[in-house]
Motif scaffolding. Structure first.
Motif, PDB file in Angstrom:
ATOM      1  N   VAL A  89     -10.760   3.844  -8.834  1.00  0.00           N
ATOM      2  CA  VAL A  89      -9.779   3.296  -9.772  1.00  0.00           C
ATOM      3  C   VAL A  89      -9.550   4.232 -10.949  1.00  0.00           C
ATOM      4  O   VAL A  89      -8.415   4.385 -11.425  1.00  0.00           O
ATOM      5  N   THR A 127      -4.808  -6.649 -22.928  1.00  0.00           N
ATOM      6  CA  THR A 127      -4.161  -7.258 -21.757  1.00  0.00           C
ATOM      7  C   THR A 127      -3.245  -8.400 -22.168  1.00  0.00           C
ATOM      8  O   THR A 127      -2.105  -8.508 -21.683  1.00  0.00           O
ATOM      9  N   GLN A 143      -7.137  -1.957  -5.948  1.00  0.00           N
ATOM     10  CA  GLN A 143      -8.260  -1.541  -6.790  1.00  0.00           C
ATOM     11  C   GLN A 143      -8.645  -2.630  -7.790  1.00  0.00           C
ATOM     12  O   GLN A 143      -9.826  -2.797  -8.121  1.00  0.00           O
ATOM     13  N   ALA A 144      -7.667  -3.377  -8.280  1.00  0.00           N
ATOM     14  CA  ALA A 144      -7.989  -4.528  -9.144  1.00  0.00           C
ATOM     15  C   ALA A 144      -8.827  -5.538  -8.379  1.00  0.00           C
ATOM     16  O   ALA A 144      -9.779  -6.129  -8.920  1.00  0.00           O
ATOM     17  N   TYR A 166      -2.712  -0.253  -7.089  1.00  0.00           N
ATOM     18  CA  TYR A 166      -3.327  -0.873  -8.262  1.00  0.00           C
ATOM     19  C   TYR A 166      -3.894  -2.247  -7.927  1.00  0.00           C
ATOM     20  O   TYR A 166      -4.990  -2.604  -8.364  1.00  0.00           O
ATOM     21  N   LEU A 167      -3.164  -3.022  -7.154  1.00  0.00           N
ATOM     22  CA  LEU A 167      -3.626  -4.372  -6.839  1.00  0.00           C
ATOM     23  C   LEU A 167      -4.869  -4.334  -5.944  1.00  0.00           C
ATOM     24  O   LEU A 167      -5.789  -5.135  -6.113  1.00  0.00           O
ATOM     25  N   ILE A 212      -5.187 -12.054  -7.666  1.00  0.00           N
ATOM     26  CA  ILE A 212      -4.690 -10.733  -7.274  1.00  0.00           C
ATOM     27  C   ILE A 212      -4.136 -10.771  -5.858  1.00  0.00           C
ATOM     28  O   ILE A 212      -3.074 -10.195  -5.574  1.00  0.00           O
ATOM     29  N   THR A 267      -5.887  -3.844 -14.827  1.00  0.00           N
ATOM     30  CA  THR A 267      -5.419  -3.068 -13.670  1.00  0.00           C
ATOM     31  C   THR A 267      -4.389  -3.875 -12.889  1.00  0.00           C
ATOM     32  O   THR A 267      -3.373  -3.329 -12.426  1.00  0.00           O
ATOM     33  N   ARG A 268      -4.653  -5.163 -12.728  1.00  0.00           N
ATOM     34  CA  ARG A 268      -3.680  -6.047 -12.066  1.00  0.00           C
ATOM     35  C   ARG A 268      -2.351  -6.046 -12.819  1.00  0.00           C
ATOM     36  O   ARG A 268      -1.272  -5.984 -12.205  1.00  0.00           O
ATOM     37  N   ALA A 294     -10.346  -5.481 -14.271  1.00  0.00           N
ATOM     38  CA  ALA A 294      -9.542  -5.971 -13.138  1.00  0.00           C
ATOM     39  C   ALA A 294      -8.248  -6.613 -13.622  1.00  0.00           C
ATOM     40  O   ALA A 294      -7.171  -6.396 -13.053  1.00  0.00           O
ATOM     41  N   GLU A 295      -8.334  -7.411 -14.695  1.00  0.00           N
ATOM     42  CA  GLU A 295      -7.131  -8.080 -15.214  1.00  0.00           C
ATOM     43  C   GLU A 295      -6.096  -7.070 -15.695  1.00  0.00           C
ATOM     44  O   GLU A 295      -4.895  -7.223 -15.434  1.00  0.00           O
TER      45      GLU A 295
END
Length: 446
Positions: free
Chosen positions: A106, A166, A240-241, A237-238, A257, A218-219, A215-216
């Protein structure tokens, strides 16, 4: 883009007298001794590396170590055609086997995105990318503990900062679209979050909180790429999130996700793939007990059936979505699902009914969808466009034009490629009535 075969790896395999299966087994075993329990490479993995793919770190270093021991001489990653500076063209498309591999993948993806690497900008949606890993996550629980002893201490304030960033960027995305703000989001991930993941020192609780926060965000960066119709980047991206969410052991966020991945698949005309992802999201939602998420997964499942022309299955999934929605308790659910309310459910239901040709029911649901939170400006544009198309199905030309004109008013302030696609869809639906003065006026504006 065609890859060059890795002849150096082939030569070392032959010299070491190892089969592809034997090399993969030794790599998994060595990873296990180093605390990388998630490594599950096989002969197919080695075959892909011979074909030119580069495995995620730390696999190249471990492979070099295996060859060094086998041959009794120093062998580096460069010697086997896996130089550190090389970036695999499928970066981000493979679900990570372990936390360490996921961090390497990531953070490399963020860096490549900041550098606007051509292979990433030119990437397209790869059907089935990450699917094996997703199935692995749903069937095999995470085994590793999430702690690290790097030089940089990670605390609650670091995690809080990521969550606040975020929240702020998400609000801007909903108001203005992803066009103007995705760059700063990716830059923040690269400059602020990468050091925490790569060099951080944290215990189990902080590690899981950090993984969830990363994760949030990256999502969100993936969702913004989807909004810009950069579908290959969004998909990476999704995936890897989702890997970060697995590291955190957060089934609810993982399901959210997966729902986003289903949403994207349906949008680009892959309903069967979208159906699989929606069902995976439902499994994760049931594990987490987040009923708003379960309702979202079921309504996405319904939309997939609608696009496949299966009205009976669509109706059954819509019913299941409503049952799950009635069981929700928003005050006890995660903040990231706060957008999913009655208006959102109505909008997705309207999409299903419109695509099945039930204009009257679609109009009713589309009207309900407009009783929505005013902060979701882009969503309002989509819902107005949806109402316009449903009204056209019913022959309500004048009111359809009014809704379309309102959608165009909202669209003017958005930097969103999906918004332009909705406008293009409205134009296409209105075109048969272009001789009508009111329609001609709307078409000229569009």
């Amino acid at each position: 883009m065609r890859r060059e075969p890795n002849r150096l790896l082939q030569q070392h395999l032959a010299e070491a007298g190892l089969s592809r299966k034997g090399l993969a087994r030794r790599l998994n075993d060595l990873g296990l001794t180093r605390g990388l329990a998630g490594m599950r490479y096989d002969h197919g993995s080695v075959l892909r590396w011979i074909g030119g793919q580069r495995p995620r770190d730390p696999a190249p270093k471990l492979l070099a170590e295996i060859f060094s021991l086998r041959l009794g001489k120093p062998v580096s990653a460069e010697d086997i055609g896996m130089s550190r500076g090389a970036v695999p063209l499928d970066l981000g498309q493979e679900f990570p086997h372990s936390w360490q591999e996921g961090v390497a993948s990531v953070t490399a993806l963020w860096r490549a995105d900041v550098e606007r690497r051509k292979f990433l900008l030119d990437s397209t949606f790869a059907l089935g990318a990450g699917s094996a890993g997703i199935a692995r996550w749903l069937t095999i629980p995470a085994e590793e503990r999430l702690s690290a002893d790097g030089p940089r201490r990670v605390g609650v304030s670091d995690v809080t900062a990521i969550r606040e960033v975020t929240r702020s960027f998400s609000e801007l995305d909903n108001r203005f679209g992803g066009g103007s703000i995705r760059g700063p989001v990716v830059k923040y991930l690269d400059t602020a979050v990468t050091p925490l993941l790569r060099d951080g020192a944290y215990g189990e609780a902080t590690g899981r909180a950090l993984a969830t926060a990363a994760a949030e965000l990256t999502r969100l960066a993936g969702w913004m790429a989807y909004d810009l119709e950069q579908h290959g980047i969004a998909q990476r991206y999704l995936i890897q999130a989702l890997g970060l969410a697995r590291g955190a052991g957060d089934h609810g966020l993982g399901g959210e996700i997966l729902a986003g991945m289903s949403h994207q698949a349906l949008y680009i005309g892959q309903p069967r793939h979208g159906l699989d992802l929606a069902r995976a999201a439902a499994m994760a939602a049931e594990r987490s007990g987040v009923f708003s998420l379960l309702a979202e997964a079921r309504v996405l499942e319904a939309h997939a059936f609608a696009l496949l022309g299966d009205g009976a299955a669509c109706a059954a999934s819509l019913h299941r979505a409503e049952v799950a929605f009635d069981r929700r308790s928003p005050e006890n659910e995660p903040k990231w699902i706060g957008y999913f309310d009655e208006a959102y459910l109505a909008a997705k239901s309207a999409h299903c009914l419109r695509d099945l040709g039930d204009g009257a029911a679609a109009v009713r649901q589309a009207r309900r969808s407009l009783r929505m939170d005013g902060r979701y400006v882009r969503g309002k544009m989509f819902n107005l466009s949806l109402l316009a198309s449903a009204l056209l199905q019913q022959g309500e030309l004048e009111e359809a034009c009014t809704a379309a004109a309102s959608a165009l008013d909202v669209a003017q302030g958005l930097q969103s490629v999906r918004t332009r696609s909705y406008v293009a869809d409205m134009r296409k639906r209105l075109q048969p009535y272009a001789a009508e003065p009111r329609v001609a006026e709307v078409l000229a504006r569009a």
